[in-house]
Design an enzyme around this catalytic site. Structure first.
Site, short mmCIF file in Angstrom:
data_model
loop_
_atom_site.label_atom_id
_atom_site.label_comp_id
_atom_site.label_asym_id
_atom_site.label_seq_id
_atom_site.Cartn_x
_atom_site.Cartn_y
_atom_site.Cartn_z
N MET A 1 -11.21 -0.58 5.10
CA MET A 1 -10.33 -1.40 4.81
C MET A 1 -10.70 -1.87 4.16
O MET A 1 -11.05 -3.46 4.13
CB MET A 1 -10.44 -2.03 6.16
CG MET A 1 -9.96 -1.43 7.14
SD MET A 1 -7.79 -1.02 6.60
CE MET A 1 -6.62 -0.63 8.11
N ILE B 1 -12.05 -2.93 -0.41
CA ILE B 1 -11.42 -2.99 -1.62
C ILE B 1 -12.37 -2.03 -2.03
O ILE B 1 -14.16 -3.23 -2.49
CB ILE B 1 -10.51 -3.79 -2.37
CG1 ILE B 1 -9.89 -4.24 -1.55
CG2 ILE B 1 -10.29 -3.77 -4.09
CD1 ILE B 1 -9.04 -5.28 -2.12
N LEU B 2 -12.20 -1.03 -2.93
CA LEU B 2 -13.42 -0.53 -3.10
C LEU B 2 -13.65 -1.12 -5.69
O LEU B 2 -12.98 -1.24 -5.53
CB LEU B 2 -13.46 1.05 -4.11
CG LEU B 2 -13.77 2.06 -2.61
CD1 LEU B 2 -12.96 3.59 -2.73
CD2 LEU B 2 -14.87 1.97 -2.16
N ASN C 1 -6.64 7.74 -1.22
CA ASN C 1 -5.95 6.86 -0.42
C ASN C 1 -4.73 7.44 0.55
O ASN C 1 -3.32 7.66 -0.26
CB ASN C 1 -5.59 5.65 -0.63
CG ASN C 1 -5.78 4.38 0.25
OD1 ASN C 1 -6.40 4.21 1.04
ND2 ASN C 1 -4.67 3.49 -0.12
N HIS D 1 -1.31 5.04 2.85
CA HIS D 1 -1.08 3.70 3.15
C HIS D 1 0.44 3.71 3.83
O HIS D 1 1.02 4.97 3.52
CB HIS D 1 -0.47 3.41 1.78
CG HIS D 1 -0.09 1.77 1.99
ND1 HIS D 1 -1.35 0.78 1.60
CD2 HIS D 1 1.33 1.33 1.60
CE1 HIS D 1 -0.04 -0.26 2.43
NE2 HIS D 1 0.93 -0.19 2.12
N ASP E 1 -3.40 -0.19 -3.93
CA ASP E 1 -2.22 0.53 -3.60
C ASP E 1 -1.57 0.97 -5.39
O ASP E 1 -0.10 1.30 -5.15
CB ASP E 1 -1.34 0.56 -3.04
CG ASP E 1 -2.43 0.02 -1.33
OD1 ASP E 1 -2.72 1.07 -0.70
OD2 ASP E 1 -1.33 -1.35 -0.63
N THR F 1 2.33 10.20 12.65
CA THR F 1 2.23 11.27 12.63
C THR F 1 2.45 12.02 11.16
O THR F 1 1.91 13.11 10.96
CB THR F 1 3.87 11.42 13.50
OG1 THR F 1 5.11 10.87 13.57
CG2 THR F 1 2.91 11.01 14.69
C1 GRF Z 1 -3.98 4.67 8.75
O1 GRF Z 1 -2.19 3.65 9.56
C2 GRF Z 1 -3.58 4.16 7.20
O2 GRF Z 1 -2.50 4.25 7.19
C3 GRF Z 1 -4.14 2.78 7.44
O3 GRF Z 1 -4.61 2.24 8.01
C4 GRF Z 1 -5.02 3.20 9.38
C5 GRF Z 1 -5.83 4.13 10.07
O4 GRF Z 1 -5.44 5.07 10.96
N1 GRF Z 1 -5.11 2.61 5.53
P1 GRF Z 1 -6.75 5.67 11.35
O5 GRF Z 1 -8.26 4.95 11.59
O6 GRF Z 1 -7.03 6.93 10.75
O7 GRF Z 1 -6.58 6.33 12.46
#
Ligand code: GRF
Length: 200
Positions: A91, A93-94, A108, A110, A151, A178
């Site tokens: 979470m 930004i790099l 990454n 998204h 992104d 999923t």
């Molecule tokens: C995922 O929806 C991913 O796309 C977003 O953050 C959520 C992380 O879920 N960047 P998890 O920590 O992998 O369960």
């Protein structure tokens, strides 16, 4: 052997999907080298420890200025002989220093069909809320290379899901998640194949 290091911040279900795929041979020739969290209490760290993977925490509290945070991340990634960096629910930004250093080797996930609903401010449930507010009939997930933007890097793979009547950000997020688990593993194999093609 391709050493994969993951950057995480949260629950780590994507991390778990990758750990499972590496351990049961669905990502051949790969090894989980290191998991770095931006938050000390991220459940993803428990998952990594449970799988016997080295962990580290590089938080904003521990490294308040971006320069020193980037330097610490690079030090840890290099120390683990990292070939591929995966952002699995990371979470932060790099800094460009990192994305430049690992260009073509950092990806990454998204939770939307980029370029829709991406960029600064589009994270977590905000993404799914934006999809519902826009009235989109489908959503999904995108695995992309990380560049200096948010992104904005080249797309590697996408997977779609329908948006159903009565969806809430939570029900949509669960359906997208999923797909994330499936395409992340597939995209990692694609990137490893490309790196091998370049003789890396
Ligand atoms: C995922 O929806 C991913 O796309 C977003 O953050 C959520 C992380 O879920 N960047 P998890 O920590 O992998 O369960």
């Amino acid at each position: 052997m391709v050493n994969i290091s993951a950057l995480v911040s949260g629950g780590g279900t994507n991390l778990q999907a990758i750990i499972d795929a590496v351990s049961d041979g669905r990502i051949p020739g790969a090894k989980m080298a290191l998991v770095i969290s931006s938050k000390p209490d991220a459940y993803a760290l428990e998952r990594a420890r449970g799988a016997g993977i080295r962990t580290a925490v590089v938080s904003k509290a521990g490294f308040p200025d971006g320069e020193s945070r980037a330097a610490e991340l690079i030090r840890l990634l290099e120390d683990a002989d990292t070939d591929l960096v995966v952002l699995a629910g990371y979470m932060s930004i790099l800094q460009p220093k990192i994305t430049r250093e690992y260009a073509g080797r950092i990806i990454n996930i998204h939770p939307a069909l980029l370029p829709r609903h991406g960029g600064e401010g589009y994270y977590g449930s905000r993404v799914h809320r934006a999809v519902l507010e826009a009235g989109d009939r489908e959503s999904g997930a995108t695995v992309h290379y990380v560049d200096e933007g948010v992104d904005s890097g080249e797309i590697i793979l996408q997977g779609k899901v329908p948006v159903l009547d009565g969806d809430t950000p939570e029900t949509l997020a669960a359906r997208v998640l999923t797909v994330e688990h499936r395409i992340f593993v597939e995209a990692i194999n694609t990137v490893i194949g490309r790196l091998a093609g370049k003789g890396a």
